[in-house]
Design a protein around this motif. Structure first.
Motif, short mmCIF file in Angstrom:
data_model
loop_
_atom_site.label_atom_id
_atom_site.label_comp_id
_atom_site.label_asym_id
_atom_site.label_seq_id
_atom_site.Cartn_x
_atom_site.Cartn_y
_atom_site.Cartn_z
N ALA A 56 -2.05 -1.38 3.85
CA ALA A 56 -3.44 -1.50 3.39
C ALA A 56 -4.23 -2.24 4.46
CB ALA A 56 -3.51 -2.26 2.07
N CYS A 57 -5.34 -1.64 4.89
CA CYS A 57 -6.14 -2.20 5.98
C CYS A 57 -7.48 -2.73 5.52
CB CYS A 57 -6.36 -1.15 7.06
SG CYS A 57 -4.84 -0.51 7.78
N PRO B 279 1.30 -9.11 5.94
CA PRO B 279 1.43 -8.36 7.19
C PRO B 279 2.64 -8.79 8.03
CG PRO B 279 -0.87 -8.87 6.79
CD PRO B 279 -0.08 -9.61 5.75
N THR B 280 2.89 -10.08 8.07
CA THR B 280 4.04 -10.57 8.85
C THR B 280 5.35 -10.08 8.26
OG1 THR B 280 2.79 -12.53 9.52
CG2 THR B 280 5.19 -12.63 9.73
N GLU B 281 5.46 -10.11 6.93
CA GLU B 281 6.68 -9.61 6.28
C GLU B 281 6.86 -8.12 6.52
OE1 GLU B 281 6.97 -12.67 2.45
OE2 GLU B 281 5.66 -10.91 2.36
N ALA B 282 5.75 -7.39 6.55
CA ALA B 282 5.85 -5.96 6.81
C ALA B 282 6.34 -5.71 8.23
CB ALA B 282 4.48 -5.31 6.60
N LEU C 284 -4.13 -5.52 9.27
CA LEU C 284 -3.53 -5.35 7.95
C LEU C 284 -3.97 -6.44 6.97
CD1 LEU C 284 0.19 -4.25 8.35
CD2 LEU C 284 -1.87 -2.87 8.14
N VAL C 285 -4.18 -6.04 5.73
CA VAL C 285 -4.40 -6.97 4.62
C VAL C 285 -3.07 -7.24 3.92
CG1 VAL C 285 -5.60 -7.32 2.42
CG2 VAL C 285 -6.77 -6.20 4.33
N GLY C 286 -2.25 -6.22 3.82
CA GLY C 286 -0.95 -6.35 3.16
C GLY C 286 -0.23 -5.02 3.19
N ALA C 287 0.94 -5.00 2.55
CA ALA C 287 1.74 -3.79 2.50
C ALA C 287 2.58 -3.80 1.25
CB ALA C 287 2.63 -3.67 3.74
#
Length: 814
Positions: A96-97, A124-127, A139-142
């Motif tokens: 998700a951006c 984002p770091t975990e992704a 990135l906002v998240g994943a």
């Protein structure tokens, strides 16, 4: 070459993954002689060039289950058959951006939990820890779904074929089907270059050729071929063999690992159709010319996400056409035109993900004569009149292809092929600010814009721009009167000496009532599941008028036609386009009707659940007194040629009472407050009338036989394991859309089947089934503390007994 038999019980046409999966499952069900015919070689159509990503989550629970079934099959198939499959459960990442996409992803995570999948939300770091080559600055998240994976399409198809042969199926290659024999509306055989083959069932799994094959039997299949490109790179340092699949929808691209390199493709907004004049002869194991100019925009996005691609060698570009459909869902089931002709086609580039489970569902459908679960989103009977026009189909399909990775907005409408079918008052409503939606080709007023307001949807995951306008329409119906153009309703006549006997068998409620009676009823299958939900008006001794939902026209017509008992003299006719339908609803509806007709419309003269012919402005029409909004009202079924004059007359007479136009989004708000069910959401083949709280509409107290009686009689005396319930959540900042997870005392017990905002009660309203394998009695249903999970956040809610709104009480019942 394998000898072609002279007969088989089932002939499957097409040796791609879906055909081989269907043969595999049908043979293992010991169905009888199963014969698969492939025009060239197995996998040589589009399976051999598929990308092979396997994702599971879809917007519908049962379609998600089909994809879960694929994964379960692929997990064991190599060991079972000894044939390599290339299957690995390496998980799937979705990025998700922006905040709107992040909201969508969080709602998808809740949907996954509702459907029994665990989707993890990542920073984002975990992704990047799962996908180290990825640039994450935007990135906002994943989200990560660990049970997703990938397969080698050809290998997994050959494994299915081997498993089918092991179970007794016969597979013949280089044997094109040139004809399909139909007698008395049923399939009886196929013709090939090797001779004729008698059979009881034909299954069209011919991929891009499915439309041509179906036409041999007089069946229309709405799918077209679209070019789809991806590249395969040389090995790239840092690409691990267990690298998850990656979908980056904001950049319209996807990735998967391939022998230490990457496969990268995507869904461009300007797709290119293929074979508009027909698929060329001899097109097998064939690809199209590469179109680097067209692919360039996707490549630019891929380089931003994975900078290492800049120095990677490109081993190959694949440009392979695949079949797509006008709504993005694949096609399963028995064709309405011809009995025992089944479809499994149009997989929209996720045939590898769906193939194993779709083949299982199709095989069980054939063997049992009914689908194993409600498969309405992929049922061929969801299509109708516009889908017979290949130009319309192509235009809509290309639009949907271009939206494959765009935001899946709530209440989104599509633009292509419109207007196609219109009501006689379409242009009048357009002038009055109607914002139209489309269903089965029909233009329908969703809501009406006020002065200075554009009749255009502005999409978001919050309250959309039409919220206040719909609130005004809702209040007009509750407090005064509203007129709703529902001319798109599907309308049928059942006539003949045995019309009453036929409908008495098909309908769960008692429709064999005096002339003028109007009956709300379900039509159930042998398991007691709700196949149709409609009203039946008795216009004469041998004349019945049926009204059902717009989108169910093909489905319901086919169900009724197929279930008229043999030997009965009853004729079913579609009269949809002959009649316009106006719903006049609200506490002042009678005052308005009395001003435009000389007929008696008093309560004593025109009781609820009755129908009568009345005259308005010189036009004779059928008036049906019923309601789907919880207010006094009539449906006026008007000959199309008189529709405009009747509309103008009613609106002019209603002006002094504050009448207003209203649309379908107001109907949804109104019906949620009153607790009326919607087929395809709250009710369907997976649910019985007792589970849905509709047992009062079942004629078990009579001795009348009807389809489903035995199953419903047994269920009436047993403990139900699921029951439909109503929930409210007062926070106006929360938006309920459906599929939110229901928790009871902290345990997941179901999900919302439909939801929305009730403007009179000023609250969020949702309906969903509470499930418990040990039974759902009143103590269980009302004895717990409930929460709804909305976009991964759990929020306390209330459960209610009975409808929330009563026109006499106007309050919530605790």
């Amino acid at each position: 070459m394998t000898q072609v038999p002279a007969q088989a019980k089932a002939v499957i046409i097409g040796g791609g993954i879906v055909g081989c999966a269907t043969a595999y499952h049908l043979a293992r069900l010991a169905y009888g002689e199963v014969l698969l015919l492939e025009r060239a070689k197995l996998t040589s159509g589009s399976t051999f060039h598929a990308a092979g990503l396997v994702g599971q989550l879809r917007a519908n629970a049962n379609i998600t289950q089909i994809l879960k079934n694929s994964v379960e099959l692929y997990d064991k198939l190599e060991e079972e058959t000894g044939q390599a499959t290339g299957w690995k459960m390496n998980g799937g990442l979705r990025l998700a951006c922006n905040q709107e996409r992040w909201t969508e992803v969080k709602r998808q995570a809740t949907t996954a939990r509702s459907f029994g999948l665990e989707m993890e939300l990542l920073t984002p770091t975990e992704a990047r820890e799962l996908w180290p080559l990825m640039e994450i600055s935007d990135l906002v998240g994943a989200a990560f779904l660990p049970t997703d994976g990938q397969a080698n399409p050809s290998d997994i198809t050959l494994a299915l074929a081997k498993g089918a042969r092991q179970a007794g199926a016969v597979i013949v290659e280089d044997c094109p089907v040139t004809g399909i024999a139909v007698a008395d509306g049923k399939v009886v055989g196929v013709t090939t270059a090797e001779g004729a083959i008698a059979c009881e069932v034909v299954v069209d799994c011919a991929g891009q050729w499915a439309r041509e094959v179906a036409a041999l039997a007089g069946v229309k299949v709405p799918l077209v071929s679209v070019q789809h490109q991806y590249i395969v790179t040389e090995p790239i340092e840092g690409v691990a063999r267990d690298l998850p699949t990656l979908r980056d929808p904001d950049r319209l691209i996807y990735f998967k690992e391939d022998v230490g390199g990457l496969v990268m493709g995507g869904y461009e907004p300007n797709p290119i159709p293929w074979a508009e004049g027909g698929i060329p002869e001899g097109f097998h194991y064939s690809l199209l010319d590469n179109d680097w100019d067209h692919f360039e925009a996707l490549m630019e996005q891929a380089l931003i996400r994975v900078p290492a691609l800049e120095n990677a060698g490109v081993k190959q570009m694949i440009n392979g056409p695949e079949s797509f459909t006008p709504d993005g869902n694949f096609i399963l089931g028995e064709a309405p035109e011809v009995e025992n002709f089944y479809l499994g086609a149009g997989f929209n580039a996720y045939g590898i993900a769906a193939g194993g489970g779709a083949g299982q569902a199709l095989a069980e459908w054939i063997a049992e004569g009914a689908p194993p679960m409600d498969l309405w989103p992929v049922d061929i009977r969801r299509f109708g009149k516009p889908h017979g026009d290949i130009d319309w189909v192509r235009g809509r399909t290309l639009e949907l292809y271009g939206k494959h990775y765009t935001m899946a907005w709530p209440h989104e409408e599509h633009a292509s092929g419109r207007p196609n079918r219109v009501s006689p008052i379409y242009h009048t409503l357009q002038e009055q600010g109607a914002c139209f939606g489309e269903k089965l080709g029909w233009e329908r007023p969703n809501w009406f814009a006020g002065p200075g307001e554009a009749p255009r949807d502005v999409y978001s995951y919050g309250r959309q721009n039409w919220f206040d306008a719909v609130g005004e329409e809702h209040r007009a119906v509750r407090e005064r009167a509203g007129l709703i153009d529902q001319s798109s309703f599907a309308k049928f006549r059942v006539t003949g000496p045995d019309a009453a006997a036929a409908l008495s068998w098909i309908c769960a409620n008692d429709v064999d009532k005096p002339v003028g009676a109007l009956t709300y009823t379900q039509m159930c299958d042998a398991r007691g599941g709700i196949q149709c939900d409609l009203t039946v008006a008795r216009l004469g001794e041998n004349d019945f008028y049926i009204v059902t939902g717009t989108g169910f026209a093909t489905h319901d017509f086919s169900w009724i036609a197929r279930n008229i008992p043999d030997g009965l003299d009853a004729t079913l006719t579609d009269v949809t386009e002959e009649l316009a339908t106006f719903s006049l609803m609200g506490p002042r509806a009678r005052d308005i009707l009395e001003k435009v007709t000389d007929d008696d419309v008093s309560h004593q003269g025109f009781a609820f659940a009755t129908c009568r012919e009345i005259a308005i402005d010189g036009a004779k029409l059928q008036a049906l007194r019923l309601t789907y909004v919880g207010e006094l009202g009539w449906e006026l079924h008007v000959p199309a040629e008189h529709a405009l004059s009747v509309y103008r007359k009613v609106m002019a007479a209603g002006a002094e009472f504050g009448i207003a136009n209203a649309g379908y989004r107001a109907i949804e708000s109104l019906r949620l407050e009153k607790g009326y069910r919607a087929w395809g959401a709250d009710i369907g083949p997976d649910y019985t009338p007792f589970e849905a709280g509709l047992g009062w509409a079942v004629k078990l107290k009579t001795n009348l036989p009807f389809q489903g009686r035995e199953a419903l009689t047994a269920q009436r005396g047993a403990r139900l394991t699921k029951r439909l319930a109503c929930f409210t959540l007062d926070d106006p900042d929360v938006v309920l859309l459906g599929r939110e997870t229901i928790y009871r005392n902290g345990e997941r017990v179901g999900w919302l089947t439909s939801a929305g905002w009730g403007h009179t009660l000023a609250t969020n309203i949702g309906y969903g089934y509470v499930r418990n394998p040990d039974g759902v009695d009143d103590d269980f249903l009302f004895g717990g503390d409930y929460e709804l999970e909305v976009a991964t956040e759990r929020i306390p809610c209330r459960i209610h007994r009975g409808p929330l709104y009563d026109p006499k009480m106007e309050r919530v019942k605790a």
